[in-house]
Design a protein around this motif. Structure first.
Motif, PDB file in Angstrom:
ATOM      1  N   VAL A 167       8.884   3.698   4.164  1.00 42.51           N
ATOM      2  CA  VAL A 167       9.437   5.058   4.080  1.00 42.51           C
ATOM      3  C   VAL A 167       8.340   6.165   4.060  1.00 42.51           C
ATOM      4  N   LEU A 168       8.718   7.150   4.903  1.00 37.17           N
ATOM      5  CA  LEU A 168       7.904   8.427   4.959  1.00 37.17           C
ATOM      6  C   LEU A 168       8.655   9.477   4.323  1.00 37.17           C
ATOM      7  N   SER A 169       8.191  10.214   3.082  1.00 38.32           N
ATOM      8  CA  SER A 169       8.767  11.358   2.457  1.00 38.32           C
ATOM      9  C   SER A 169       7.874  12.234   2.738  1.00 38.32           C
ATOM     10  N   GLN A 170       8.375  13.564   2.796  1.00 32.36           N
ATOM     11  CA  GLN A 170       7.474  14.747   2.703  1.00 32.36           C
ATOM     12  C   GLN A 170       8.111  15.902   2.570  1.00 32.36           C
ATOM     13  N   GLY A 179       7.416  20.643   1.671  1.00 32.14           N
ATOM     14  CA  GLY A 179       6.608  21.811   1.647  1.00 32.14           C
ATOM     15  C   GLY A 179       6.765  22.370   3.230  1.00 32.14           C
ATOM     16  N   PRO A 180       5.936  23.350   3.346  1.00 36.02           N
ATOM     17  CA  PRO A 180       6.121  24.310   4.951  1.00 36.02           C
ATOM     18  C   PRO A 180       5.664  23.557   5.721  1.00 36.02           C
ATOM     19  N   ARG A 181       4.531  22.569   5.717  1.00 31.22           N
ATOM     20  CA  ARG A 181       4.197  21.627   6.820  1.00 31.22           C
ATOM     21  C   ARG A 181       4.722  20.250   6.708  1.00 31.22           C
ATOM     22  N   ARG A 182       5.043  19.707   8.023  1.00 39.09           N
ATOM     23  CA  ARG A 182       5.373  18.322   7.825  1.00 39.09           C
ATOM     24  C   ARG A 182       4.236  17.400   8.111  1.00 39.09           C
ATOM     25  N   LEU A 183       3.349  17.154   7.180  1.00 43.41           N
ATOM     26  CA  LEU A 183       2.082  16.534   7.156  1.00 43.41           C
ATOM     27  C   LEU A 183       2.190  15.124   7.728  1.00 43.41           C
ATOM     28  N   GLY A 184       3.095  14.492   7.490  1.00 40.00           N
ATOM     29  CA  GLY A 184       3.514  13.238   7.564  1.00 40.00           C
ATOM     30  C   GLY A 184       4.032  13.114   9.501  1.00 40.00           C
ATOM     31  N   ASP A 185       4.512  13.947   9.895  1.00 34.13           N
ATOM     32  CA  ASP A 185       4.580  14.202  11.466  1.00 34.13           C
ATOM     33  C   ASP A 185       3.186  14.391  11.794  1.00 34.13           C
ATOM     34  N   GLU A 186       2.466  15.449  11.250  1.00 28.79           N
ATOM     35  CA  GLU A 186       1.159  15.530  11.905  1.00 28.79           C
ATOM     36  C   GLU A 186       0.132  14.264  11.921  1.00 28.79           C
ATOM     37  N   ALA A 200       3.020  14.442   1.645  1.00 31.73           N
ATOM     38  CA  ALA A 200       3.679  13.549   2.208  1.00 31.73           C
ATOM     39  C   ALA A 200       3.185  12.287   1.742  1.00 31.73           C
ATOM     40  N   GLU A 201       4.188  11.254   1.666  1.00 31.25           N
ATOM     41  CA  GLU A 201       3.999   9.919   1.144  1.00 31.25           C
ATOM     42  C   GLU A 201       4.481   8.658   1.758  1.00 31.25           C
ATOM     43  N   ILE A 202       3.676   7.719   2.002  1.00 34.85           N
ATOM     44  CA  ILE A 202       4.349   6.629   2.864  1.00 34.85           C
ATOM     45  C   ILE A 202       4.233   5.435   1.706  1.00 34.85           C
ATOM     46  N   ARG A 203       5.542   4.778   1.445  1.00 33.62           N
ATOM     47  CA  ARG A 203       5.415   3.725   0.480  1.00 33.62           C
ATOM     48  C   ARG A 203       6.540   2.824   0.952  1.00 33.62           C
ATOM     49  N   PRO A 222       0.846  -1.114   0.055  1.00 34.85           N
ATOM     50  CA  PRO A 222      -0.061   0.063  -0.083  1.00 34.85           C
ATOM     51  C   PRO A 222       0.801   1.253   0.035  1.00 34.85           C
ATOM     52  N   VAL A 223       0.542   2.213  -0.473  1.00 40.02           N
ATOM     53  CA  VAL A 223       1.115   3.636  -0.713  1.00 40.02           C
ATOM     54  C   VAL A 223       0.011   4.686  -0.223  1.00 40.02           C
ATOM     55  N   VAL A 224       0.257   5.486   0.637  1.00 45.84           N
ATOM     56  CA  VAL A 224      -0.394   6.378   1.175  1.00 45.84           C
ATOM     57  C   VAL A 224       0.014   7.904   0.686  1.00 45.84           C
ATOM     58  N   LEU A 225      -0.788   8.622   0.223  1.00 46.95           N
ATOM     59  CA  LEU A 225      -0.494   9.976  -0.489  1.00 46.95           C
ATOM     60  C   LEU A 225      -1.162  11.044   0.479  1.00 46.95           C
ATOM     61  N   VAL A 226      -0.699  11.937   1.048  1.00 45.23           N
ATOM     62  CA  VAL A 226      -1.206  12.990   1.585  1.00 45.23           C
ATOM     63  C   VAL A 226      -0.942  14.205   1.208  1.00 45.23           C
ATOM     64  N   HIS A 227      -1.743  15.460   1.149  1.00 45.10           N
ATOM     65  CA  HIS A 227      -1.709  16.625   1.018  1.00 45.10           C
ATOM     66  C   HIS A 227      -2.553  17.662   1.719  1.00 45.10           C
ATOM     67  N   ASP A 228      -2.328  18.902   1.569  1.00 50.86           N
ATOM     68  CA  ASP A 228      -3.022  19.862   2.224  1.00 50.86           C
ATOM     69  C   ASP A 228      -4.020  20.824   1.499  1.00 50.86           C
ATOM     70  N   SER A 229      -3.835  20.379   0.024  1.00 49.78           N
ATOM     71  CA  SER A 229      -4.428  21.504  -1.106  1.00 49.78           C
ATOM     72  C   SER A 229      -3.883  22.683  -1.350  1.00 49.78           C
ATOM     73  N   ASP A 230      -2.649  22.637  -0.709  1.00 48.32           N
ATOM     74  CA  ASP A 230      -2.034  24.056  -1.053  1.00 48.32           C
ATOM     75  C   ASP A 230      -0.361  23.835  -1.489  1.00 48.32           C
ATOM     76  N   CYS A 231       0.585  23.608  -0.463  1.00 44.51           N
ATOM     77  CA  CYS A 231       1.896  23.265  -1.246  1.00 44.51           C
ATOM     78  C   CYS A 231       2.584  22.229  -0.083  1.00 44.51           C
TER      79      CYS A 231
END
Length: 387
Positions: free
Chosen positions: A324-327, A329-336, A313-316, A301-310
């Motif tokens: 692996v968590l990659s992220q 942009g200004p926010r660390r969405l994976g950490d959140e 994060a990606e989990i794959r 499974p691959v999980v894609l996360v975004h905030d509709s802005d910029c």
């Protein structure tokens, strides 16, 4: 009995409802109302089917059985009835969701009802069947939909007032207060005038933002409304409010714009856990402005996360079988996301039904377990009011 056409598809849907036990025990009237006012009586002659790339028309005149199959495609499937541009803008909601929301409304004969978001008029018709003539008013922002619903309600000989207007910003069609308010489109924050429109002790059932629906009871003094989350569903948003964020890989790609990760870390968790919809709902509560989408790859499974802005994060899984968590942009969405996941586990991994919502004139928040003493999360623009 004809195996095809609306009657045959209705019979198959009813059988599915029986097998699942989807007819609410506390609202036996719904089975009778569905039989008396089937959704095909309120469906337009053109529906829209997703073919994997785009929505294509399904016309009753050209494909009568295909049209009926699309309309009755499953208990949890909505039927798209209108496109604006290339995106759905109106639908007949899934039968299972309609039954559950109307059951949550606790309708009784004699109740006065405001149905906000008429659409094709089906839910207003079902409510009128239960409450009686002249007791249901419904508001629709789209004048063409309102005219269609008005004609179908008249054909069904139901005395329902259909008003053209903005239900989010306006009031009950003929003024005064109602016993029940039923919304058919999603709002993140409940307009306070909805609470004012409902008598003390009355109920408001509405889709909450991008995921879930709640049933609120207005307090005896009319100073607040609160209640529990009753289920999962995804509804079209308020046309007069901010656009709902898009999910899927296309929206993620637009936010990421090919950017390289700014941080990477090995995730000590199985991303398959994110397929748990109770966790998904908890993330929706704790981090409401992120969009999460999952898909399958050859490695898992691959999980894609975004905030509709910029931020994204990606989990794959990688070639070595690690996650692996990659992220970036200004926010660390994976950490959140990970922080909210841990918080949910710390609360005992509660089910979505353990969450509720409180609405006051000045603040709105979600809570878990207990409306007064449980953990809470601010909703919408009123975040600064949280404790």
């Amino acid at each position: 009995m004809d195996a095809g056409g609306p009657a045959g598809h209705r019979a198959r849907l009813n059988a599915q409802m029986d097998r699942r036990g989807a007819w609410p025990e506390d609202s036996p009237w719904l089975r009778e109302a569905f039989a008396a006012l089937p959704r095909d009586r309120f469906a337009p002659d053109r529906l829209w089917r997703w073919d994997g790339r785009a929505y294509v028309p399904v016309d009753r005149a050209d494909e009568p059985d295909g049209w009926a199959a699309e309309l009755y495609s499953g208990l949890d499937a909505a039927a798209v009835t209108q496109l604006t541009g290339d995106r759905p803008s109106s639908s007949l909601s899934a039968p299972s969701v309609v039954t559950d929301m109307l059951d949550s409304l606790r309708l009784e004969p004699g109740h006065r009802v405001w149905d906000v978001g008429t659409g094709q008029g089906w839910t207003a018709a079902l409510a009128a069947w239960r409450t009686g003539p002249g007791l249901v008013g419904t508001t629709e922002v789209d004048e063409h939909l309102a005219a269609f619903a008005r004609s179908r309600l008249a054909e069904a000989r139901l005395d329902v007032e259909v008003a053209v207007g903005d239900g989010t910003g306006g009031g009950v069609p003929d003024g005064g207060q109602v016993d029940r308010l039923h919304a058919t489109y999603a709002v993140e924050t409940v307009p306070w005038h909805w609470v004012e429109a409902v008598r003390p002790g009355g109920r408001i059932v509405y889709p909450w933002g991008r995921l879930g629906y709640a049933a609120l009871t207005v307090t005896d003094d009319g100073a607040a409304a609160h209640g529990w989350v009753h289920g999962l569903a995804q509804f079209m948003g308020d046309r007069t409010g901010p656009a709902q964020p898009s999910s899927g890989p296309g929206a993620y790609a637009r936010v990421r714009e090919g950017a390289e990760p700014e941080t990477r870390l090995i995730l000590p968790r199985d991303p398959a856990g994110l397929e748990d919809w109770h966790l998904r709902f908890a993330l929706r509560v704790a981090v409401p402005d992120i969009v999460l989408f999952s898909e399958q790859s050859g490695e898992g499974p691959v999980v894609l996360v975004h905030d509709s802005d910029c931020s994204w994060a990606e989990i794959r899984p990688d070639a070595d079988g690690r996650t692996v968590l990659s992220q970036g942009g200004p926010r660390r969405l994976g950490d959140e996301l990970l922080a909210a996941w841990s918080q949910w586990e710390g609360l005992g991994s509660p089910a979505l039904y353990d969450y509720g919502i409180t609405v006051t004139p000045d603040a709105q928040w979600a809570w878990q377990g207990d409306p007064d003493n449980g953990p809470r999360w601010p909703i919408g623009r009123l975040r600064q009011t949280t404790r």
